[in-house]
Design an enzyme around this catalytic site. Structure first.
Site, PDB file in Angstrom:
ATOM      1  N   ASN A 107       1.116  -1.110  -0.121  1.00  0.00           N
ATOM      2  CA  ASN A 107      -0.307  -0.375   0.123  1.00  0.00           C
ATOM      3  C   ASN A 107       0.748   1.060  -0.178  1.00  0.00           C
ATOM      4  O   ASN A 107       1.514   1.544   0.912  1.00  0.00           O
ATOM      5  CB  ASN A 107      -1.304  -0.381   1.042  1.00  0.00           C
ATOM      6  CG  ASN A 107      -1.854   1.303   1.373  1.00  0.00           C
ATOM      7  OD1 ASN A 107      -1.346   2.008   0.345  1.00  0.00           O
ATOM      8  ND2 ASN A 107      -2.725   0.826   2.369  1.00  0.00           N
ATOM      9  N   HIS A 136      -9.154   1.180   4.932  1.00  0.00           N
ATOM     10  CA  HIS A 136      -8.042   1.129   5.862  1.00  0.00           C
ATOM     11  C   HIS A 136      -8.431   2.488   6.631  1.00  0.00           C
ATOM     12  O   HIS A 136      -9.307   2.926   6.644  1.00  0.00           O
ATOM     13  CB  HIS A 136      -6.934   1.657   4.713  1.00  0.00           C
ATOM     14  CG  HIS A 136      -5.619   2.247   5.188  1.00  0.00           C
ATOM     15  ND1 HIS A 136      -5.061   2.793   6.268  1.00  0.00           N
ATOM     16  CD2 HIS A 136      -5.012   0.676   5.197  1.00  0.00           C
ATOM     17  CE1 HIS A 136      -4.242   1.982   6.927  1.00  0.00           C
ATOM     18  NE2 HIS A 136      -3.748   1.355   5.809  1.00  0.00           N
ATOM     19  N   GLU A 174      -6.533   4.185   7.663  1.00  0.00           N
ATOM     20  CA  GLU A 174      -6.647   5.863   7.618  1.00  0.00           C
ATOM     21  C   GLU A 174      -7.796   6.378   6.565  1.00  0.00           C
ATOM     22  O   GLU A 174      -8.076   7.340   7.117  1.00  0.00           O
ATOM     23  CB  GLU A 174      -5.477   6.020   6.741  1.00  0.00           C
ATOM     24  CG  GLU A 174      -4.547   5.953   7.828  1.00  0.00           C
ATOM     25  CD  GLU A 174      -2.841   4.999   6.664  1.00  0.00           C
ATOM     26  OE1 GLU A 174      -2.882   5.226   5.524  1.00  0.00           O
ATOM     27  OE2 GLU A 174      -1.939   4.214   7.693  1.00  0.00           O
TER      28      GLU A 174
END
Ligand code: 13P
Length: 251
Positions: free
Chosen positions: A9, A95, A97
């Site tokens: 990622n 994700h 984040e």
């Protein structure tokens, strides 16, 4: 029986030229490793150039996010079928984040996962607890809720296009990896959860990746755990040498 997945990622790093240069460095380092599904997830603007750069290689392409609608007045969003059009086979969804900074919820994760599968993309669905949740012994209840709500309503056949990534938030970018045993414990919990929510054969087949400070020196220990089927790698995926070392953990 479960093909391992090593996915990088790249988050919000690298220009188009830098992304293509990284692929060109990476390709020869991983070329002979056909036993592992190797995936990279660059920023949206680099998807198409990276798609061209990986042609003929064993590296596959993921996006880092998608929207759930196919088209319409949704300024700034990208549909799964357009990711497919740009050469993606995978997309990362939910994700931490995105949950933390962009208001991603279990409901949006669920909608995006279904839309990705409908577009024939493999959804890498992320779950994970924060440090506060772990310290207050809520790890399993948090993971249960994220898995249950994130995958709600999926059909049995959909699971061919689902990969789960367990990323404890406290281990992301901190250099503080979960111990092999800590990670294994949660992976087994997720697999048992899938068996209960869906069935045993799906639970036995679904790949569950670990993410959070995976490095060349800790990947082998993690991958030796019976329920860890791969890694979602952040920082160490930005350099060809370290990502290749992780992606060739098996050779
Ligand atoms: P790091 O490997 O940098 O901890 O990041 C993990 C991650 O968030 C991958 O999605």
């Amino acid at each position: 029986m479960r093909t391992p997945v090593i996915a990088g990622n790249w988050k919000l790093f690298k220009t188009i030229a830098e992304s293509v240069a990284l692929i060109n460095e990476l390709k020869p380092l991983v070329a002979n490793n056909h036993g592992v599904e190797i995936v990279v997830a660059p920023v949206f603007t680099a998807l198409s150039p990276v798609c061209a750069a990986i042609q003929g290689s064993n590296i596959r392409l993921a996006a880092q996010n998608c929207f759930w609608e196919e088209e319409g007045a949704f300024t700034g969003e990208v549909a799964p079928k357009l990711l497919k059009d740009a050469g993606c086979s995978h997309v990362i969804i939910g994700h931490s984040e995105r949950r933390q900074y962009f208001g991603e919820t279990d409901l949006s994760v669920n909608k995006k996962t279904k839309a990705a599968i409908a577009a024939r993309l493999t959804a890498i669905v992320c779950v994970g607890e924060t440090l506060a949740e772990r310290e207050s012994e809520q790890t399993f209840s948090v993971i249960e809720k994220q898995v249950q709500a994130g995958l709600a309503g999926l059909a049995v056949d959909d699971f061919a296009k689902v990969v789960i990534a367990y990323e404890p938030v406290w281990a992301i970018g901190t250099g503080k990896t979960a111990s092999d045993a800590q990670a294994q414990e949660v992976h087994l919990f997720i697999r048992n959860l899938i068996a209960g929510l869906f069935n045993q054969s799906i639970a036995g087949a679904v790949r569950i990746l670990y993410g959070g400070s995976v490095k060349p020196d800790n990947v082998k220990g993690l991958m030796a755990q019976p329920d860890i089927d791969g890694a979602l790698v952040g920082g160490a995926s930005l350099k060809a040498e370290s990502f290749a070392a992780i992606a060739t953990f098996n050779v």
